[in-house]
Enzyme design. Structure first.
Site, PDB file in Angstrom:
ATOM      1  N   SER A  21       0.825  -1.203   0.000  1.00 44.99           N
ATOM      2  CA  SER A  21       0.000   0.000   0.000  1.00 44.99           C
ATOM      3  C   SER A  21       0.863   1.258   0.000  1.00 44.99           C
ATOM      4  CB  SER A  21      -0.891   0.009   1.242  1.00 44.99           C
ATOM      5  OG  SER A  21      -1.596   1.220   1.351  1.00 44.99           O
ATOM      6  N   LYS A  45      -3.868   1.973  -1.996  1.00 45.38           N
ATOM      7  CA  LYS A  45      -3.608   3.140  -1.139  1.00 45.38           C
ATOM      8  C   LYS A  45      -4.641   3.261  -0.025  1.00 45.38           C
ATOM      9  CE  LYS A  45      -2.741   7.323  -2.462  1.00 45.38           C
ATOM     10  NZ  LYS A  45      -1.609   7.663  -1.562  1.00 45.38           N
ATOM     11  N   GLY A  46      -4.189   3.836   1.097  1.00 39.66           N
ATOM     12  CA  GLY A  46      -5.059   3.979   2.257  1.00 39.66           C
ATOM     13  C   GLY A  46      -6.292   4.815   1.979  1.00 39.66           C
ATOM     14  N   LEU A  73      -1.071  10.329   3.589  1.00 41.48           N
ATOM     15  CA  LEU A  73      -2.241   9.498   3.277  1.00 41.48           C
ATOM     16  C   LEU A  73      -3.240  10.203   2.372  1.00 41.48           C
ATOM     17  CD1 LEU A  73      -2.816   7.749   6.739  1.00 41.48           C
ATOM     18  CD2 LEU A  73      -1.800   6.775   4.672  1.00 41.48           C
ATOM     19  N   CYS A 130       0.701   4.609  10.412  1.00 39.41           N
ATOM     20  CA  CYS A 130       1.345   5.635   9.587  1.00 39.41           C
ATOM     21  C   CYS A 130       2.046   6.657  10.480  1.00 39.41           C
ATOM     22  CB  CYS A 130       0.328   6.339   8.710  1.00 39.41           C
ATOM     23  SG  CYS A 130       1.067   7.624   7.666  1.00 39.41           S
ATOM     24  N   VAL A 191       6.718  -4.469   8.535  1.00 35.50           N
ATOM     25  CA  VAL A 191       6.476  -3.283   9.341  1.00 35.50           C
ATOM     26  C   VAL A 191       6.156  -2.096   8.435  1.00 35.50           C
ATOM     27  CG1 VAL A 191       8.010  -3.986  11.232  1.00 35.50           C
ATOM     28  CG2 VAL A 191       8.955  -2.682   9.316  1.00 35.50           C
ATOM     29  N   ASN A 192       5.500  -1.105   9.039  1.00 36.68           N
ATOM     30  CA  ASN A 192       5.331   0.164   8.348  1.00 36.68           C
ATOM     31  C   ASN A 192       6.666   0.911   8.413  1.00 36.68           C
ATOM     32  OD1 ASN A 192       4.147   2.470   7.128  1.00 36.68           O
ATOM     33  ND2 ASN A 192       2.206   2.050   8.158  1.00 36.68           N
ATOM     34  N   GLY A 243       9.586  -4.461   4.087  1.00 31.11           N
ATOM     35  CA  GLY A 243      10.625  -3.532   4.510  1.00 31.11           C
ATOM     36  C   GLY A 243      11.894  -3.732   3.705  1.00 31.11           C
ATOM     37  N   GLY A 244      12.011  -3.030   2.595  1.00 32.08           N
ATOM     38  CA  GLY A 244      13.246  -3.062   1.815  1.00 32.08           C
ATOM     39  C   GLY A 244      13.427  -4.277   0.936  1.00 32.08           C
TER      40      GLY A 244
END
Length: 317
Positions: A21, A45-46, A73, A130, A191-192, A243-244
């Site tokens: 997202s 997307k959120g 957002l 977020c 993770v965010n 994450g990456g």
């Protein structure tokens, strides 16, 4: 032949690769670049109840190990999404998971109720993490009772699979995974982005108008892998790691740490065609190692056991 089927709670994905997202628009923007039905899932997307402008630019900054963003957002709101984007995603055969945002607990519930009434939504990713907005989600995501409350409230409001997206900006992410599981989550994603900052040394001003933003990309991958491993030890529900991730080796690292599926985000900006390359390399890895079912690798990291210290030698008295 390798079986890439990925069980994810009530869902069964064709493969473990999901578009993250915020890094893939609403999915339809990429329809000419790849077949969306070939992805495990598209996480859009959120969405809030209403449209949201987000932060003023500049709101994206490249870093040596990734990207710093403070989009805020921005989005079209859930009503426009189900009217304008969801029918097209359905026609394209995409497995669509919707990232749901809220300023209040009631807003989370109402957005999920709207989505529950429309065909084509496979699941909900609850954005409670977020780091670059001052209200809403992060207030829930950084509080154990808040995490439990929002997941529990949404669980009562919808039969769709629920997957809270956890923040890394806490001391013990595994405790938040347990809170989400206890509240009825079908899976968790983590993770965010990490809260971060960049300064222009010539102007002595922050590079982002929001001052701080979320760091993503290869720089955060080892920390995200560690957090995935910690959460795998703490919960039984499926985990979607992120994450990456930029190649098949990164995917495998997350899966060995305990992720059932993964999301690719920042790397998609650099290479929108990354998906077929990663899938081909995953198949080559499995063939090389005699693996017929990719899901068998989940949680398979080999942690060396600590050897017991030898007993002290007895001296003759």
């Amino acid at each position: 032949m390798v079986d890439f089927t990925t069980p994810l709670g009530p869902l069964t994905l064709a493969n473990p690769l999901m578009a993250a997202s915020g890094c893939f628009g609403y999915g339809v923007e990429y329809k000419d670049a790849l077949d969306l039905s070939q992805l495990g899932a598209v996480v859009v997307k959120g969405l809030f109840m209403t449209e949201r402008e987000g932060h003023a630019p500049p709101r994206i900054v490249e870093t040596p190990g990734g990207m710093l963003n403070a989009i805020g957002l921005q989005g079209i709101g859930v009503h426009r999404f189900v009217k304008e984007r969801l029918p097209e995603l359905r026609a394209l055969g995409a497995t669509t998971i919707v990232n749901v945002c809220g300023v209040t607990l009631d807003e989370y519930v109402e957005v999920c109720k709207v989505l529950s009434d429309h065909e084509g939504v496979a699941g909900i990713e609850l954005n409670i993490s977020c780091p670059n907005i001052k209200e809403g989600g992060i207030q829930f995501g950084c509080s154990l009772p808040g995490t439990h409350d929002v997941v529990s409230a949404v669980r009562k409001a919808t039969n769709l699979p629920i997957m809270p997206k956890l923040t890394p900006n806490v001391t013990d992410v595994a405790s938040f995974a347990r809170a989400a599981e206890e509240a009825g989550a079908d899976a968790i994603s983590l993770v965010n982005t990490f809260l971060a900052m960049a300064i222009d040394v010539e102007t002595r001003k922050p590079k982002l108008t929001n001052v701080m933003g979320g760091l993503s990309g290869p720089a955060i991958r080892p920390i995200a892998v560690r957090m995935t491993y910690e959460c795998r030890q703490a919960v039984k529900i499926p985990i979607v790691g992120m994450g990456g991730i930029a190649n098949a080796a990164d995917v495998l690292e997350f899966m060995l740490a305990g992720a059932n599926a993964v999301q690719i985000g920042t790397a998609n900006f650099a290479d929108p065609f990354i998906w077929s390359t990663v899938m081909a390399d995953l198949e080559a890895y499995c063939t090389r190692h005699g693996i017929t079912r990719l899901a068998d690798l989940v949680g398979g990291v080999d942690i060396p056991k600590k050897k017991a210290a030898p007993a002290p030698a007895c001296r003759p008295s």
